[in-house]
Design an enzyme around this catalytic site. Structure first.
Site, mmCIF file in Angstrom:
data_model
loop_
_atom_site.group_PDB
_atom_site.id
_atom_site.type_symbol
_atom_site.label_atom_id
_atom_site.label_comp_id
_atom_site.label_asym_id
_atom_site.label_seq_id
_atom_site.Cartn_x
_atom_site.Cartn_y
_atom_site.Cartn_z
ATOM 1 N NE ARG A 112 -5.039 -5.887 -2.978
ATOM 2 C CZ ARG A 112 -5.670 -4.797 -3.420
ATOM 3 N NH1 ARG A 112 -5.813 -3.742 -2.631
ATOM 4 N NH2 ARG A 112 -6.138 -4.746 -4.653
ATOM 5 C CE1 TYR A 113 -1.203 -3.667 -5.897
ATOM 6 C CE2 TYR A 113 -1.313 -3.054 -3.585
ATOM 7 C CZ TYR A 113 -1.862 -3.052 -4.854
ATOM 8 O OH TYR A 113 -3.082 -2.444 -5.069
ATOM 9 N NE ARG A 116 2.771 -0.963 -3.069
ATOM 10 C CZ ARG A 116 2.910 -1.285 -4.358
ATOM 11 N NH1 ARG A 116 4.000 -1.887 -4.776
ATOM 12 N NH2 ARG A 116 1.955 -1.000 -5.233
ATOM 13 C CB CYS A 125 -10.774 3.272 14.498
ATOM 14 S SG CYS A 125 -10.128 2.382 13.077
ATOM 15 C CB CYS A 129 -14.603 6.362 9.085
ATOM 16 S SG CYS A 129 -13.315 7.344 9.887
ATOM 17 C CB CYS A 132 -14.428 1.878 7.643
ATOM 18 S SG CYS A 132 -13.015 0.776 7.873
ATOM 19 N NE ARG A 134 -8.133 -3.060 5.665
ATOM 20 C CZ ARG A 134 -6.990 -2.386 5.613
ATOM 21 N NH1 ARG A 134 -6.638 -1.605 6.620
ATOM 22 N NH2 ARG A 134 -6.189 -2.502 4.567
ATOM 23 C CG ASP A 293 -12.712 0.106 -1.720
ATOM 24 O OD1 ASP A 293 -12.379 0.365 -2.893
ATOM 25 O OD2 ASP A 293 -11.894 0.022 -0.775
ATOM 26 C CG ASP A 330 -7.500 -0.828 -4.186
ATOM 27 O OD1 ASP A 330 -6.859 -1.478 -5.046
ATOM 28 O OD2 ASP A 330 -7.138 -0.724 -3.004
ATOM 29 C CE LYS A 337 -3.799 1.705 -3.380
ATOM 30 N NZ LYS A 337 -3.191 0.379 -3.119
#
Length: 362
Positions: A112-113, A116, A125, A129, A132, A134, A293, A330, A337
């Site tokens: 995305r950037y 990085r 996982c 959670c 999440c 995702r 999100d 975000d 962000k």
């Protein structure tokens, strides 16, 4: 709950309990064992199974043992046990609100950037959670050979010389064995333009016994390496979690925290203050506080932006500067962000550019 009760219930020894492999193998994934351990599940079996069919449940015995009240008002319960709102609220929200899938030049590598990128090395996982962003990956078939996928990622990284930082994420990369992690990190270190490595993992919170001395020795060899985790409530800052973070720190690995603002979990000033002060006490830097999100399955956790900013203003007045994270939302696209601690002119302009995003999902 107490550890002794869980040891007895699982017919496990203290050695078992302190083994991350045992914790991973004995995760609670169904209604019947959950009811046996808790005595009462905060949703009926039919609703539970309906949600779990879409968004599966997996909870380590350790994290489950932190539940004090078998109700969704309990912060551990709310973050780990399926509830009907996951499929009844926000059904029109996108599965991928940050449009990560559109930013994958090769499978599972999010770029995305400019300087990085994030490598999703697993979709597994220790604990799933419930907030999440995702969750879209939970019900899909597991991808093929990590070795093949990783080589494709490496080939891309070798050609993208503008990338200086790689984030190892998932899923949770610390569900992988030490030898696998060592190979992944070593292969990244072989690329001269990759200067910084970062690991994103919630294991210090949900399975702290994963942070072994052997793991820390491996991570130390690959410095400069940064470690980001996610404590969302002061109840998660246990002696075991503090010890896990301390082991990383003693190996020279800086540990930062990226909380998510969650309605009913940490959106009260007294709770957030205790969390931030607690992190400072264990030398974990509060780095980001993410506005939750607008991902499908997470709508019931979302607060409004005004309440979030009011909360951070209260924290600014009550907490040391060392305790204050950047409160950010975000967004997809180049804005990324957007900090919300203070609404400067630049931030206001960024918000206006993304007005359609907030109008649709907030």
């Amino acid at each position: 709950m107490n550890t002794q009760f869980f040891l007895s219930s699982f017919k496990a020894s203290a050695t078992d309990w302190n083994s991350w492999r045992w914790q991973l193998k004995n995760r609670v994934t169904g209604f019947a064992p959950l009811k046996r351990l808790l005595g009462n599940v905060p949703s009926d079996e039919t609703s539970f199974k309906k949600v779990a069919a879409v968004y599966p449940m997996a909870i380590t015995p350790y994290y489950l043992s932190l539940i004090r009240d078998n109700h969704f008002s309990d912060p551990i319960c709310a973050q780990s046990i399926p509830r009907s709102e996951e499929i009844s609220c926000g059904r029109l929200l996108p599965e991928d609100p940050l449009e990560e899938d559109l930013k994958m030049p090769v499978p599972k590598l999010i770029h995305r950037y400019p300087d990085r990128c994030l490598a999703m090395v697993t979709e597994a996982c220790a604990v799933y959670c419930r907030h999440c962003n995702r969750k879209r990956f939970w019900s899909t078939d597991r991808p093929g050979s990590l070795k093949k996928r990783w080589q494709i990622m490496l080939d891309y990284l070798a050609s993208a010389r503008q990338i200086r930082e790689v984030i190892i994420s998932g899923g949770d990369p610390l569900t992988l064995e030490d030898a696998v992690l060592d190979k992944l990190l070593s292969s990244l270190r072989s690329l001269p333009h990759i200067e910084i490595l970062r690991i994103g993992s919630r294991t210090p919170v949900v399975m702290p016994m994963r942070i072994t001395r052997d793991l820390c020795r491996i991570l130390k060899r690959h410095r400069p390496l940064w470690f980001n985790t996610q404590f969302n409530h002061p109840a998660e800052i246990t002696p075991e979690a503090a010890r896990a973070c301390n082991r990383l720190q003693e190996a020279g690995i800086p540990v930062s925290n990226q909380s998510v603002l969650l309605k009913g979990v940490n959106d009260l000033p007294e709770v957030m203050k205790a969390l931030l002060n607690g992190l400072q006490k264990i030398s974990v830097r509060p780095y980001y506080l993410f506005h939750c999100d607008p991902a499908r399955g997470c709508a019931h956790f979302r607060t409004d932006l005004t309440s979030g900013m009011a909360l951070m203003e209260a924290m600014r007045r009550q907490c040391s500067g060392l305790c204050l994270p950047q409160y950010v939302v975000d967004t997809p696209g180049r804005a990324g962000k957007i900090p919300l601690n203070a609404l400067s002119r630049t931030i206001q302009n960024d918000l206006k550019k993304n007005k359609h995003f907030f109008d649709k999902f907030t």
